[in-house]
Design a protein around this motif. Structure first.
Motif, mmCIF file in Angstrom:
data_model
loop_
_atom_site.group_PDB
_atom_site.id
_atom_site.type_symbol
_atom_site.label_atom_id
_atom_site.label_comp_id
_atom_site.label_asym_id
_atom_site.label_seq_id
_atom_site.Cartn_x
_atom_site.Cartn_y
_atom_site.Cartn_z
ATOM 1 N N VAL A 74 -13.647 -5.536 -0.092
ATOM 2 C CA VAL A 74 -13.681 -4.788 -1.354
ATOM 3 C C VAL A 74 -12.820 -3.524 -1.238
ATOM 4 O O VAL A 74 -11.999 -3.224 -2.105
ATOM 5 N N ILE A 75 -12.984 -2.805 -0.114
ATOM 6 C CA ILE A 75 -12.219 -1.568 0.057
ATOM 7 C C ILE A 75 -10.721 -1.856 0.117
ATOM 8 O O ILE A 75 -9.914 -1.244 -0.577
ATOM 9 N N SER B 79 0.860 -1.181 0.000
ATOM 10 C CA SER B 79 0.000 0.000 0.000
ATOM 11 C C SER B 79 0.895 1.229 0.000
ATOM 12 O O SER B 79 2.104 1.130 -0.088
ATOM 13 N N ILE C 194 -4.681 -2.463 -4.817
ATOM 14 C CA ILE C 194 -4.507 -2.963 -6.181
ATOM 15 C C ILE C 194 -3.420 -2.226 -6.953
ATOM 16 O O ILE C 194 -2.656 -2.852 -7.685
ATOM 17 N N SER D 206 -8.990 -4.360 -0.934
ATOM 18 C CA SER D 206 -8.319 -4.811 -2.147
ATOM 19 C C SER D 206 -8.212 -3.675 -3.153
ATOM 20 O O SER D 206 -7.292 -3.645 -3.967
ATOM 21 N N THR D 207 -9.159 -2.721 -3.081
ATOM 22 C CA THR D 207 -9.039 -1.569 -3.972
ATOM 23 C C THR D 207 -7.826 -0.717 -3.602
ATOM 24 O O THR D 207 -7.080 -0.261 -4.466
ATOM 25 N N ILE D 208 -7.643 -0.544 -2.270
ATOM 26 C CA ILE D 208 -6.500 0.261 -1.835
ATOM 27 C C ILE D 208 -5.194 -0.407 -2.265
ATOM 28 O O ILE D 208 -4.232 0.252 -2.613
#
Ligand code: ATP
Ligand code: MG
Lengths: 267, 259
Positions: B152-153, B6, B159, B155-157
């Motif tokens: 979901v959040i 991240s 990706i 994995s978005t952060i």
């Protein structure tokens, strides 16, 4: 004929890990070298310098006179082929055939030569019947073979294998030994990183042991594998027969059955 | 290859030790206040007296200024130019350029908008720099956020850095097989083409593998889960969050009052 010269090579990763601390080595054209040493001793880091994927923090690496600091990786690729430790980091094409043709194609060979090289590499790795398969549909064993083939097809003077036998069954290990023997016959320089000490003892004349980013031992397989106490520093055990030979106080260091039996008879 | 999962930068600072929800409230609070405030100077005020000091308090000023100068400022600057040229409002023309009139009103409008965007991106950058995603998510799930949503959040952060790391390994593999990714512009563009397929395909494979892995560890289990990590939530955290909420309410009130 391409020689490898490494001069006082130091490398520190961006995160601050000092992975190589002063390595000097010369590898002659056509030599078969095994590289051993505990996890994290810097083997992968060292060989990534040979094709320019990593650049020395200080010191130099010369490949047949080319300084890897100045030559582009794409250009060095014509001299040094490197099979990654993890095939999943290396494969990206949708069929085995395309994967194996990618390298020679980039090197600018004509179509005819490319297809001859691909055919040869596929035959050597016993992949000829899997040309149209997607590498991701193959088992890990065969993906490794695809990774090998994709480098062999480039027909480079220097070939580097990073842990080719890890996770492979006996049949596959024999196949890899066979490939290395064939490359030796063709006069290639082969550098192989391995944790499989029997594989190392049976297939290589020269062994280099690394420990904490430095060369611990460098010599013929018999010399190096005989130094049980020093090898222990980098958590490498000599082959059982070698150790048994030592226990029996045989004069020479032995590394395979023939040498063992011959030495035993002499005694 | 060591992957950076991240934008998080591990440091010891007051900001790092704040409760993640407090930092999230802070980020949203600044954004809402900047967008809803009736005064054009509010966003710039926040930049000078909240965001920049906070980047020093969080000891991430180097990373923050790096991102701000290279990314956020140029984007906000672009927005400012476009809006001051093409906003057909106002009458007080300051200067003319070809057929375009620049009015004082359009300048003000553009400035406010650009600085709002600057505040928004900046406060979330600061948030991401000082908050470990998994810490945020364990805190939010403990407060009742459904774990699917948290997944979901998170994995978005993650990706973008993951895709970056993946792209790096594929590029290394292709370069060591003679693909020329350096040099001329066309070489670089050409080198992108063989990258796209494996990047997208590899990421899809990874998503599936990850789904199996977390399922194997009881992700969808409905029993109450305990957390290995205690995330402190102090009195100061609670008070600070209330303060931020009051700030937003005050700004909304001011806006209604003044209109
Ligand atoms: N990309 C990286 N970033 C930072 N440090 C790294 C990176 N890759 C390796 N290292 C570190 O550098 C040191 C040497 O690693 P290297 O991969 O060369 O060891 P190795 O001998 O190949 O080990 P193995 O037998 O496990 O493959 C280790 O301490 C490792 O943690
Ligand atoms: Mg390694």
């Amino acid at each position: 004929m391409i020689k490898i010269e490494i001069q006082d090579l130091h490398y520190t990763y961006p995160g601050g890990v000092e992975a190589l601390r002063g390595i000097s080595l010369t590898i002659k054209p056509g030599e078969q070298v095994a590289m051993v040493g505990q996890n994290g001793s810097g083997k992968t880091t060292l060989v990534k310098h040979l094709n320019g994927l990593l650049q020395p923090t200080s010191g130099s690496v010369l490949i047949g006179g080319w300084d890897t600091k100045k030559a582009a990786v794409a250009k060095l690729a014509a001299r040094v082929g490197y099979v990654f430790q993890n095939p999943d980091e290396q494969l990206f094409s949708s069929t085995v055939g395309m994967e194996v043709a990618f390298g020679p194609h980039n090197l600018g060979y004509g179509d005819e030569k490319v297809s001859a090289l691909v055919k040869d590499a596929l035959a050597l790795t016993e992949l000829s019947d899997k040309t149209a398969t997607n590498p991701y549909d193959l088992s890990a064993t065969w993906r490794k073979m695809v990774a090998l083939a994709s480098i062999i097809s480039m027909d480079t003077e220097i070939v580097i294998f990073d842990e080719p036998t890890t996770g492979q069954d006996a049949l596959s290990v024999a196949r890899i030994a066979n490939i290395i023997a064939e490359l030796r016959k063709r006069g290639k320089t082969v550098i192989t990183i391995t944790h499989d000490i029997d594989f190392c003892a049976e297939n290589f004349e020269r062994v280099i042991a690394l420990s904490q980013g430095q060369v611990l031992l460098d010599g013929t397989a018999n010399e190096v594998l005989g130094q049980e106490n020093i090898l222990a520093q980098t958590y490498v055990d000599p082959p059982q027969l070698t150790r048994l030979g030592k226990r029996l106080r045989l004069k020479e260091t032995v590394r395979n059955q023939e040498e063992f039996l011959a030495a035993l008879k002499k005694k | 290859m060591r992957e950076r999962l991240s934008f998080y930068v591990k440091r010891e600072s007051f900001l790092h030790h704040l409760n993640p929800l407090t930092k999230l409230t802070l980020a949203f609070g600044l954004v809402f206040a900047a967008f809803l405030s009736p005064w054009y100077w509010t966003p710039s005020f926040f930049v000078l007296f909240a965001i920049i000091p906070l980047s020093f308090i969080g000891k991430v000023q180097r990373e923050y200024f790096g991102a701000a100068l290279r990314l956020i400022l140029p984007a906000a600057g672009f927005l400012f130019l476009m809006q001051s040229f093409f906003q057909p409002i106002g009458v007080k023309v300051i200067f003319k350029f070809w057929f375009l009139d620049i009015t004082q009103e359009s300048l003000m409008f553009a400035f406010t908008n650009a600085s709002r965007i600057f505040v928004m991106v900046s406060s979330f950058t600061l948030f991401l720099l000082t908050t470990h995603p998994s810490e945020l998510m364990s805190d939010l799930t403990r407060r009742g956020l459904p774990s699917q949503f948290a997944y979901v959040i998170i994995s978005t952060i993650q990706i973008i850095p993951q895709m970056q790391a993946k792209a790096q390994t594929i590029i290394a593999a292709q370069r060591s097989r003679g693909l020329d990714t350096q040099g001329s512009f066309f070489n670089r563009i050409g080198a992108l083409v063989p990258l796209v397929g494996p990047l997208v395909f590899g990421s899809l494979v990874e998503v599936e593998e990850r789904a199996i892995a977390i399922e194997a560890r009881g992700f969808t289990s409905t029993s109450i889960k305990t957390s290995l990590r205690e995330i402190p939530d102090t009195r100061f955290d609670k008070m600070f969050r209330w303060f931020l909420i009051l700030l937003v309410i005050a700004v909304i009130a001011a806006r209604i009052w003044l209109s």
